[in-house]
Design a protein around this motif. Structure first.
Motif, PDB file in Angstrom:
ATOM      1  N   PRO A   4       0.764  -1.251   0.000  1.00 34.54           N
ATOM      2  CA  PRO A   4       0.000   0.000   0.000  1.00 34.54           C
ATOM      3  C   PRO A   4       0.788   1.291   0.000  1.00 34.54           C
ATOM      4  N   MET A   5       1.864   1.398   0.805  1.00 33.75           N
ATOM      5  CA  MET A   5       2.539   2.687   0.907  1.00 33.75           C
ATOM      6  C   MET A   5       3.173   3.109  -0.411  1.00 33.75           C
ATOM      7  N   VAL A   6       3.569   2.164  -1.246  1.00 38.02           N
ATOM      8  CA  VAL A   6       4.071   2.515  -2.582  1.00 38.02           C
ATOM      9  C   VAL A   6       2.934   3.126  -3.403  1.00 38.02           C
ATOM     10  N   HIS A   7       1.761   2.489  -3.347  1.00 40.51           N
ATOM     11  CA  HIS A   7       0.603   3.031  -4.066  1.00 40.51           C
ATOM     12  C   HIS A   7       0.232   4.420  -3.552  1.00 40.51           C
ATOM     13  N   PHE A   8       0.296   4.610  -2.234  1.00 39.27           N
ATOM     14  CA  PHE A   8      -0.057   5.907  -1.664  1.00 39.27           C
ATOM     15  C   PHE A   8       0.982   6.972  -2.031  1.00 39.27           C
ATOM     16  N   ALA A   9       2.257   6.579  -2.063  1.00 41.67           N
ATOM     17  CA  ALA A   9       3.303   7.516  -2.459  1.00 41.67           C
ATOM     18  C   ALA A   9       3.098   7.974  -3.904  1.00 41.67           C
ATOM     19  N   ILE A  10       2.708   7.046  -4.760  1.00 43.13           N
ATOM     20  CA  ILE A  10       2.424   7.399  -6.152  1.00 43.13           C
ATOM     21  C   ILE A  10       1.209   8.323  -6.221  1.00 43.13           C
ATOM     22  N   ALA A  11       0.181   8.008  -5.436  1.00 41.84           N
ATOM     23  CA  ALA A  11      -1.013   8.863  -5.407  1.00 41.84           C
ATOM     24  C   ALA A  11      -0.663  10.286  -5.023  1.00 41.84           C
ATOM     25  N   SER A  12       0.282  10.437  -4.088  1.00 43.14           N
ATOM     26  CA  SER A  12       0.651  11.774  -3.612  1.00 43.14           C
ATOM     27  C   SER A  12       1.521  12.519  -4.607  1.00 43.14           C
ATOM     28  N   GLU A  13       2.013  11.825  -5.640  1.00 43.02           N
ATOM     29  CA  GLU A  13       2.729  12.505  -6.719  1.00 43.02           C
ATOM     30  C   GLU A  13       1.828  12.732  -7.930  1.00 43.02           C
ATOM     31  N   VAL A  14       0.836  11.875  -8.100  1.00 45.90           N
ATOM     32  CA  VAL A  14      -0.175  12.145  -9.131  1.00 45.90           C
ATOM     33  C   VAL A  14      -0.928  13.417  -8.766  1.00 45.90           C
ATOM     34  N   SER A  15      -1.220  13.559  -7.474  1.00 39.18           N
ATOM     35  CA  SER A  15      -1.869  14.759  -6.957  1.00 39.18           C
ATOM     36  C   SER A  15      -1.161  15.169  -5.676  1.00 39.18           C
ATOM     37  N   SER A  16      -0.875  16.462  -5.542  1.00 35.85           N
ATOM     38  CA  SER A  16      -0.222  16.936  -4.318  1.00 35.85           C
ATOM     39  C   SER A  16      -1.150  16.838  -3.115  1.00 35.85           C
ATOM     40  N   ILE A 123       8.864   4.217   3.831  1.00 34.03           N
ATOM     41  CA  ILE A 123       8.069   5.274   3.206  1.00 34.03           C
ATOM     42  C   ILE A 123       7.269   6.019   4.262  1.00 34.03           C
ATOM     43  N   LEU A 124       6.664   5.270   5.166  1.00 34.35           N
ATOM     44  CA  LEU A 124       5.851   5.878   6.211  1.00 34.35           C
ATOM     45  C   LEU A 124       6.679   6.812   7.097  1.00 34.35           C
ATOM     46  N   ARG A 125       7.909   6.421   7.328  1.00 36.63           N
ATOM     47  CA  ARG A 125       8.786   7.180   8.220  1.00 36.63           C
ATOM     48  C   ARG A 125       9.468   8.352   7.507  1.00 36.63           C
ATOM     49  N   ASN A 126       9.810   8.179   6.253  1.00 37.06           N
ATOM     50  CA  ASN A 126      10.710   9.129   5.592  1.00 37.06           C
ATOM     51  C   ASN A 126      10.050  10.080   4.602  1.00 37.06           C
ATOM     52  N   ALA A 130       3.419  11.218   4.718  1.00 40.91           N
ATOM     53  CA  ALA A 130       2.990   9.838   4.507  1.00 40.91           C
ATOM     54  C   ALA A 130       1.991   9.376   5.567  1.00 40.91           C
ATOM     55  N   ARG A 131       2.238   9.714   6.821  1.00 41.08           N
ATOM     56  CA  ARG A 131       1.320   9.271   7.870  1.00 41.08           C
ATOM     57  C   ARG A 131      -0.036   9.959   7.745  1.00 41.08           C
ATOM     58  N   GLU A 132      -0.042  11.181   7.272  1.00 35.75           N
ATOM     59  CA  GLU A 132      -1.303  11.886   7.046  1.00 35.75           C
ATOM     60  C   GLU A 132      -2.158  11.145   6.027  1.00 35.75           C
ATOM     61  N   LEU A 133      -1.510  10.471   5.063  1.00 33.58           N
ATOM     62  CA  LEU A 133      -2.266   9.704   4.068  1.00 33.58           C
ATOM     63  C   LEU A 133      -3.068   8.601   4.724  1.00 33.58           C
ATOM     64  N   LEU A 134      -2.516   7.989   5.758  1.00 33.46           N
ATOM     65  CA  LEU A 134      -3.253   6.938   6.474  1.00 33.46           C
ATOM     66  C   LEU A 134      -4.474   7.520   7.176  1.00 33.46           C
ATOM     67  N   HIS A 135      -4.323   8.692   7.784  1.00 31.83           N
ATOM     68  CA  HIS A 135      -5.457   9.339   8.439  1.00 31.83           C
ATOM     69  C   HIS A 135      -6.542   9.689   7.415  1.00 31.83           C
ATOM     70  N   ARG A 136      -6.098  10.153   6.255  1.00 35.82           N
ATOM     71  CA  ARG A 136      -7.050  10.505   5.202  1.00 35.82           C
ATOM     72  C   ARG A 136      -7.782   9.257   4.693  1.00 35.82           C
ATOM     73  N   LEU A 137      -7.063   8.164   4.620  1.00 34.81           N
ATOM     74  CA  LEU A 137      -7.646   6.909   4.161  1.00 34.81           C
ATOM     75  C   LEU A 137      -8.828   6.493   5.032  1.00 34.81           C
ATOM     76  N   ASP A 138      -8.748   6.773   6.317  1.00 34.50           N
ATOM     77  CA  ASP A 138      -9.776   6.354   7.271  1.00 34.50           C
ATOM     78  C   ASP A 138     -11.150   6.939   6.975  1.00 34.50           C
ATOM     79  N   VAL A 139     -11.205   8.104   6.335  1.00 30.08           N
ATOM     80  CA  VAL A 139     -12.491   8.762   6.111  1.00 30.08           C
ATOM     81  C   VAL A 139     -13.013   8.540   4.691  1.00 30.08           C
ATOM     82  N   ALA A 140     -12.319   7.719   3.908  1.00 29.16           N
ATOM     83  CA  ALA A 140     -12.700   7.511   2.512  1.00 29.16           C
ATOM     84  C   ALA A 140     -13.937   6.629   2.394  1.00 29.16           C
TER      85      ALA A 140
END
Length: 213
Positions: A4-16, A123-126, A130-140
């Motif tokens: 997942p974190m690779v997918h989320f990292a890509i998502a955060s580059e597709v959209s800021s 990825i989560l640490r560096n 990245a950690r904010e993405l997990l919080h955002r995921l919770d409300v999807a």
């Protein structure tokens, strides 16, 4: 295939500022694991016409077009659909560009599992935000899509978030096959390709006009 974190990292580059639904959509195809670990079942949620053959760009576009009317009525579903397609596209690129290095190793499968797990926590640490993405995921909001049911996606989300929130799951061993530089290059170039593909489909223009209407 990447976790997942690779997918989320890509998502955060597709959209800021990726939407919660884009993030959840980019996790969703792997939600089949809460129902079955049979490869043929996973092939279906990954839109493979036959096991082992990834969907082409043209087939991904046909999938997109088949849901376009629903997406135009619901911008959150539009984002979810974009994330779903991004997951499958990323898996295809990863399989050909990253995974072969593990196939050449005598303990490739074991090493692969260890290293993709390590990557998740790196990825989560560096990576900034990245950690904010997990919080955002919770409300999807989840949707029925690709043969998966909404409640299966919600269940899988909890499994992965719980896993990532437990630092004890991080392997102690460092990466030995995949380097951080190669991983970051993969994330960036895959995001660029996805943005180019979505631009060709007029995804961003159509979404903008739908959201503003």
């Amino acid at each position: 295939m990447p976790w997942p974190m690779v997918h989320f990292a890509i998502a955060s580059e597709v959209s800021s500022n990726p939407s919660p639904e884009f993030l959840l959509g980019s996790l969703a195809p792997d939600s089949i694991h809460v129902r079955s670990n049979v490869r043929s079942e996973k092939a279906k949620t990954h839109l493979m016409i036959e096991e082992g053959r990834f969907a082409t760009d043209e087939e991904l576009r046909a999938f997109w077009e088949s849901y376009k009317q629903q997406a135009e009525r619901d911008p959150a579903f539009w984002q979810y659909l974009c994330g779903y397609i991004a997951h499958i596209y990323t898996d295809r690129v990863w399989t050909f560009d990253i995974y072969p290095a593990y196939e050449e190793h005598p303990e490739g499968r074991k090493r692969y599992t260890q290293e993709v797990t390590k990557m998740e926590f790196m990825i989560l640490r560096n990576r900034s935000g990245a950690r904010e993405l997990l919080h955002r995921l919770d409300v999807a909001k989840a949707y029925d899509l690709g043969g998966l049911l909404e409640h299966e996606v919600v269940q899988y989300r909890k499994v992965k978030v719980d896993f990532l929130n437990n630092p004890a799951h991080e392997p102690a061993e460092d990466l030995s096959i995949l380097s951080v530089d190669v991983l970051e290059h993969f994330i960036h170039t895959t995001a660029v390709r996805l943005k180019q593909m979505y631009t060709e489909w007029n995804v961003f223009e159509d979404l903008r006009s739908t959201t503003l209407s």
